[in-house]
Design a protein around this motif. Sequence first.
Motif, PDB file in Angstrom:
ATOM      1  N   THR A  64       0.957  -1.265   0.009  1.00 28.84           N
ATOM      2  CA  THR A  64      -0.115   0.048  -0.052  1.00 28.84           C
ATOM      3  C   THR A  64       0.893   1.409  -0.129  1.00 28.84           C
ATOM      4  O   THR A  64       0.274   2.423  -0.028  1.00 28.84           O
ATOM      5  CB  THR A  64      -0.946  -0.015   1.283  1.00 28.84           C
ATOM      6  N   ASP A  65       2.365   1.290   0.120  1.00 28.53           N
ATOM      7  CA  ASP A  65       3.078   2.212   0.195  1.00 28.53           C
ATOM      8  C   ASP A  65       2.838   3.062  -1.359  1.00 28.53           C
ATOM      9  O   ASP A  65       3.076   2.592  -2.162  1.00 28.53           O
ATOM     10  CB  ASP A  65       4.523   1.866   0.835  1.00 28.53           C
ATOM     11  N   ASP A 102       0.742  15.641   0.061  1.00 29.23           N
ATOM     12  CA  ASP A 102      -0.817  15.726   0.597  1.00 29.23           C
ATOM     13  C   ASP A 102      -1.286  15.103  -0.846  1.00 29.23           C
ATOM     14  O   ASP A 102      -2.430  14.158  -0.698  1.00 29.23           O
ATOM     15  CB  ASP A 102      -1.188  17.022   0.897  1.00 29.23           C
ATOM     16  N   LYS A 103      -1.184  15.654  -1.736  1.00 29.04           N
ATOM     17  CA  LYS A 103      -1.750  15.227  -3.218  1.00 29.04           C
ATOM     18  C   LYS A 103      -1.697  13.869  -3.502  1.00 29.04           C
ATOM     19  O   LYS A 103      -2.951  13.182  -3.970  1.00 29.04           O
ATOM     20  CB  LYS A 103      -1.418  16.058  -4.411  1.00 29.04           C
ATOM     21  N   HIS A 104      -0.547  13.082  -3.140  1.00 26.21           N
ATOM     22  CA  HIS A 104      -0.413  11.878  -3.827  1.00 26.21           C
ATOM     23  C   HIS A 104      -0.528  10.796  -2.749  1.00 26.21           C
ATOM     24  O   HIS A 104      -0.132   9.805  -2.956  1.00 26.21           O
ATOM     25  CB  HIS A 104       0.973  11.524  -4.703  1.00 26.21           C
ATOM     26  N   LYS A 105      -0.628  11.441  -1.413  1.00 19.49           N
ATOM     27  CA  LYS A 105      -0.774  10.395  -0.210  1.00 19.49           C
ATOM     28  C   LYS A 105       0.544   9.700   0.111  1.00 19.49           C
ATOM     29  O   LYS A 105       0.667   8.547   0.025  1.00 19.49           O
ATOM     30  CB  LYS A 105      -1.985   9.530  -0.174  1.00 19.49           C
ATOM     31  N   THR A 125       3.436   7.981   1.392  1.00 22.30           N
ATOM     32  CA  THR A 125       3.688   7.310   2.871  1.00 22.30           C
ATOM     33  C   THR A 125       5.222   7.116   3.345  1.00 22.30           C
ATOM     34  O   THR A 125       5.586   7.233   4.772  1.00 22.30           O
ATOM     35  CB  THR A 125       3.327   5.850   2.997  1.00 22.30           C
ATOM     36  N   TYR A 153      -0.032  22.273   5.637  1.00 21.35           N
ATOM     37  CA  TYR A 153      -0.017  20.934   4.944  1.00 21.35           C
ATOM     38  C   TYR A 153      -0.346  19.936   6.176  1.00 21.35           C
ATOM     39  O   TYR A 153       0.165  20.141   7.018  1.00 21.35           O
ATOM     40  CB  TYR A 153       0.936  20.567   4.062  1.00 21.35           C
ATOM     41  N   SER A 154      -1.380  18.991   5.830  1.00 18.98           N
ATOM     42  CA  SER A 154      -1.617  17.984   6.812  1.00 18.98           C
ATOM     43  C   SER A 154      -0.364  17.013   6.874  1.00 18.98           C
ATOM     44  O   SER A 154       0.164  16.484   8.381  1.00 18.98           O
ATOM     45  CB  SER A 154      -2.689  17.387   6.646  1.00 18.98           C
ATOM     46  N   ASP A 189      -0.483  14.029   6.895  1.00 18.56           N
ATOM     47  CA  ASP A 189      -0.825  12.930   7.702  1.00 18.56           C
ATOM     48  C   ASP A 189      -0.743  11.493   6.870  1.00 18.56           C
ATOM     49  O   ASP A 189      -1.112  10.317   7.406  1.00 18.56           O
ATOM     50  CB  ASP A 189      -2.241  12.983   8.059  1.00 18.56           C
ATOM     51  N   SER A 190      -0.416  11.416   5.673  1.00 19.26           N
ATOM     52  CA  SER A 190       0.015  10.222   4.947  1.00 19.26           C
ATOM     53  C   SER A 190       1.217   9.659   5.296  1.00 19.26           C
ATOM     54  O   SER A 190       1.459   8.372   5.168  1.00 19.26           O
ATOM     55  CB  SER A 190      -0.434  10.355   3.349  1.00 19.26           C
ATOM     56  N   ARG A 249       4.199   7.708   6.909  1.00 15.90           N
ATOM     57  CA  ARG A 249       4.596   6.793   7.932  1.00 15.90           C
ATOM     58  C   ARG A 249       6.023   6.602   8.204  1.00 15.90           C
ATOM     59  O   ARG A 249       6.462   6.194   9.252  1.00 15.90           O
ATOM     60  CB  ARG A 249       3.849   5.519   7.726  1.00 15.90           C
TER      61      ARG A 249
END
Length: 412
Positions: A67-68, A116-119, A121, A144-145, A147-148, A150
């Motif tokens: 999922t990365d 943020d746009k492409h999430k 990780t 910007y968040s 938050d994606s 990790r």
Amino acid sequence: NRDIWWHDLVEEQSEQCQPEEMESEDMLFILYTSGTTGKPKGVVHTTGGYMVQTNYTARLVFDLKDTDIYWCTADVGWITGHSYIVYGLLSNGATVVMYEGSPDHPHKGRFWEIIDKHKVTILYTAPTAIRAFIKWGDDIINNYSLDSLRLLGTVGEPINPECWLWYHKVIGKERCPIVDTWWQTETGSIMISPVPGAIDTKPGSATLPLPGVDAAIVKEDGSECGVDEGGFLVIRSPWPSMLRGIYGDEERYRSQYWSRFPNLYFTGDGARKDVDGYFWIMGRVDDVINTAGHRLSTAEIESALVSHPKVAESACVGVPDEIKGEMVHAFVTLRTGECATEELTQELSDWVVEKIGAIARPKAVTITDALPKTRSGKIMRRLLKELASTGKAEGDVTTLEDKSVLDSLKPV
């Protein structure tokens, strides 16, 4: 009859392309390094071992999952781009973001906008870029968040603890592990790095050699150094992705890497190990200033300067001194909003004394808008040394990213 239309050519092609079978030791590519020394070497990598180790280290160090969405911000023409944009990641079937351009165009939030746009990780970038972000201020990033994210990584040069902590807090929001990776164009793959979730990290330390890597720190006579004793970083056993030579120059290959310590690969870097066996990379051993009989690491002085709250980036070089042999000349850039003053120059000089000792006090501190760098982000200290010693830099500048920096390199 030289030119043809692309669409005409493509229409006639099969959708299937049979890969060419290669021997494991067939040459894969030649990559020239290093632009910082002015004497580029054509490092030779081969097909099988390079692919094996880039695949293995990418999966291990970045804890890759299906999922990365992974983004390495390096130039694809640099070894980091070869190994950790193309070969290592794509051979694992990873989803990779590629970006060509500067981090401040069309605005200084470009990287965070992409994340943020492409999430994204996993973010793998250089301390040079991190110091630029620090200079620009936290306010941009706070829009910007992120938050994606990790997992965070650093590559290219030692990262000082202050940058590491800022990266952890501001970009990683104190929830993302950081993999501080040490390796070289010559090694082909990551050699020393924490394995996320398995190895406790320390700000500024690359931690431990990866499984299968036999690294050590030795003295001039080749014997191993003790705890916190600075020495020469070497590799004691072969590894799959190691360079196979310097193209067209076998003698330089032998003398550069194998002559200083018999049967050991000499990396050219200095390092030390702490009581837990963690490796702390101190930078190139030729980046040392001899002053009054003391050997001072430029990396140590630069780290002290960057720990000052007003400093974004620093580069130190040695300049001739009749009495002490060499003295430190420091070049610094300031964080956004800070102004250069004579008082700040003195404050920075005193700061180095406070952090390291009187022996390290700079003979001069030059506050400047920018530092000369290669495209891969490494500071070209040899040009700064020329500038500090002679007042002008006339050496090879073919690998300099922005030649206007030298013209403008003066007190601001």
